[in-house]
Design a protein around this motif. Structure first.
Motif, PDB file in Angstrom:
ATOM      1  N   ILE A   1     -25.871 -26.424 -18.872  1.00 43.61           N
ATOM      2  CA  ILE A   1     -25.920 -25.464 -19.978  1.00 43.61           C
ATOM      3  C   ILE A   1     -27.206 -25.643 -20.780  1.00 43.61           C
ATOM      4  CG2 ILE A   1     -24.825 -24.842 -22.173  1.00 43.61           C
ATOM      5  CD1 ILE A   1     -22.125 -25.453 -20.781  1.00 43.61           C
ATOM      6  N   VAL A   2     -27.593 -26.879 -21.028  1.00 40.04           N
ATOM      7  CA  VAL A   2     -28.823 -27.148 -21.782  1.00 40.04           C
ATOM      8  C   VAL A   2     -30.045 -26.667 -21.013  1.00 40.04           C
ATOM      9  CG1 VAL A   2     -30.296 -29.009 -22.628  1.00 40.04           C
ATOM     10  CG2 VAL A   2     -27.873 -29.033 -23.132  1.00 40.04           C
ATOM     11  N   VAL A   3     -30.089 -26.919 -19.703  1.00 38.16           N
ATOM     12  CA  VAL A   3     -31.224 -26.458 -18.890  1.00 38.16           C
ATOM     13  C   VAL A   3     -31.264 -24.936 -18.855  1.00 38.16           C
ATOM     14  CG1 VAL A   3     -32.114 -26.390 -16.536  1.00 38.16           C
ATOM     15  CG2 VAL A   3     -31.399 -28.553 -17.516  1.00 38.16           C
ATOM     16  N   GLY A   4     -30.102 -24.295 -18.751  1.00 40.75           N
ATOM     17  CA  GLY A   4     -30.058 -22.826 -18.780  1.00 40.75           C
ATOM     18  C   GLY A   4     -30.553 -22.264 -20.102  1.00 40.75           C
ATOM     19  N   ALA A   5     -30.193 -22.911 -21.204  1.00 38.49           N
ATOM     20  CA  ALA A   5     -30.668 -22.465 -22.517  1.00 38.49           C
ATOM     21  C   ALA A   5     -32.173 -22.662 -22.649  1.00 38.49           C
ATOM     22  CB  ALA A   5     -29.941 -23.213 -23.621  1.00 38.49           C
ATOM     23  N   ALA A   6     -32.688 -23.770 -22.114  1.00 32.57           N
ATOM     24  CA  ALA A   6     -34.128 -24.023 -22.190  1.00 32.57           C
ATOM     25  C   ALA A   6     -34.905 -23.001 -21.368  1.00 32.57           C
ATOM     26  CB  ALA A   6     -34.440 -25.439 -21.712  1.00 32.57           C
ATOM     27  N   VAL A   7     -34.398 -22.645 -20.199  1.00 35.11           N
ATOM     28  CA  VAL A   7     -35.061 -21.628 -19.379  1.00 35.11           C
ATOM     29  C   VAL A   7     -34.981 -20.268 -20.064  1.00 35.11           C
ATOM     30  CG1 VAL A   7     -34.890 -20.359 -17.192  1.00 35.11           C
ATOM     31  CG2 VAL A   7     -34.783 -22.849 -17.201  1.00 35.11           C
TER      32      VAL A   7
ATOM     33  N   LEU B   1     -37.739 -15.310 -24.670  1.00 34.62           N
ATOM     34  CA  LEU B   1     -37.653 -14.784 -26.031  1.00 34.62           C
ATOM     35  C   LEU B   1     -39.039 -14.385 -26.519  1.00 34.62           C
ATOM     36  CD1 LEU B   1     -35.182 -17.323 -27.648  1.00 34.62           C
ATOM     37  CD2 LEU B   1     -34.729 -14.972 -26.988  1.00 34.62           C
ATOM     38  N   PRO B   2     -39.132 -13.361 -27.356  1.00 37.55           N
ATOM     39  CA  PRO B   2     -40.447 -12.945 -27.861  1.00 37.55           C
ATOM     40  C   PRO B   2     -41.004 -13.943 -28.870  1.00 37.55           C
ATOM     41  CG  PRO B   2     -38.720 -11.649 -28.884  1.00 37.55           C
ATOM     42  CD  PRO B   2     -38.062 -12.496 -27.835  1.00 37.55           C
ATOM     43  N   GLU B   3     -42.310 -13.972 -28.970  1.00 40.90           N
ATOM     44  CA  GLU B   3     -42.977 -14.824 -29.953  1.00 40.90           C
ATOM     45  C   GLU B   3     -42.869 -14.153 -31.325  1.00 40.90           C
ATOM     46  OE1 GLU B   3     -44.534 -17.737 -31.792  1.00 40.90           O
ATOM     47  OE2 GLU B   3     -44.390 -17.862 -29.617  1.00 40.90           O
ATOM     48  N   THR B   4     -42.437 -14.902 -32.332  1.00 44.47           N
ATOM     49  CA  THR B   4     -42.247 -14.339 -33.661  1.00 44.47           C
ATOM     50  C   THR B   4     -43.215 -14.906 -34.689  1.00 44.47           C
ATOM     51  OG1 THR B   4     -40.562 -15.991 -34.162  1.00 44.47           O
ATOM     52  CG2 THR B   4     -39.801 -13.896 -33.257  1.00 44.47           C
ATOM     53  N   LYS B   5     -44.061 -15.835 -34.287  1.00 41.80           N
ATOM     54  CA  LYS B   5     -44.999 -16.428 -35.234  1.00 41.80           C
ATOM     55  C   LYS B   5     -46.064 -15.405 -35.613  1.00 41.80           C
ATOM     56  CE  LYS B   5     -48.098 -20.297 -35.903  1.00 41.80           C
ATOM     57  NZ  LYS B   5     -48.726 -21.456 -35.284  1.00 41.80           N
ATOM     58  N   SER B   6     -46.285 -15.244 -36.893  1.00 46.12           N
ATOM     59  CA  SER B   6     -47.273 -14.317 -37.462  1.00 46.12           C
ATOM     60  C   SER B   6     -46.997 -12.872 -37.072  1.00 46.12           C
ATOM     61  CB  SER B   6     -48.689 -14.707 -37.026  1.00 46.12           C
ATOM     62  OG  SER B   6     -48.994 -16.011 -37.438  1.00 46.12           O
TER      63      SER B   6
END
Length: 105
Positions: free
Chosen positions: A67-73, A78-83
């Motif tokens: 589950i952790v590896v699936g979440a990391a992949v 996810l889109p970049e939200t910085k700035s």
């Protein structure tokens, strides 16, 4: 205690990161869905641990690791939200997804 610290920290990060991903119109619903999923998974963990007692002790660890590896992949998509401005409408959210860099292996 360290495990409880990390569990509480990830739950707090859920609220901070969810608000940046979803447009304003869907933000409260997305908070609710993420909260429900986290509570359901918290209810299912004792049953997962019981599988280790019934069958083999490595089953809970391997399932939690998967589950952790699936979440990391999944985080790579996810889109970049910085700035970036927070999306207000669905059109803004769709435009935000256009700028996702493709993962190169």
């Amino acid at each position: 205690m360290i495990g409880k610290l990390f569990a509480t920290g990830t739950f707090s990060l859920l609220y901070a990161f969810t608000g940046e991903l979803f447009p304003t119109l869907l933000r409260s619903q997305s908070y609710g869905v993420c909260s429900v999923v986290s509570r359901v998974s918290a209810v299912l963990v004792p049953f997962l641990l019981y599988l280790g007692v019934l069958y083999h002790p490595i089953i809970p660890y391997s399932m939690m690791g998967a589950i952790v590896v699936g979440a990391a992949v999944g985080m790579f998509f996810l889109p970049e939200t910085k700035s970036q401005p927070m999306p207000d409408t669905m059109e803004d959210a769709k435009l935000q997804n256009r700028f996702i860099s493709k993962v190169k292996c």
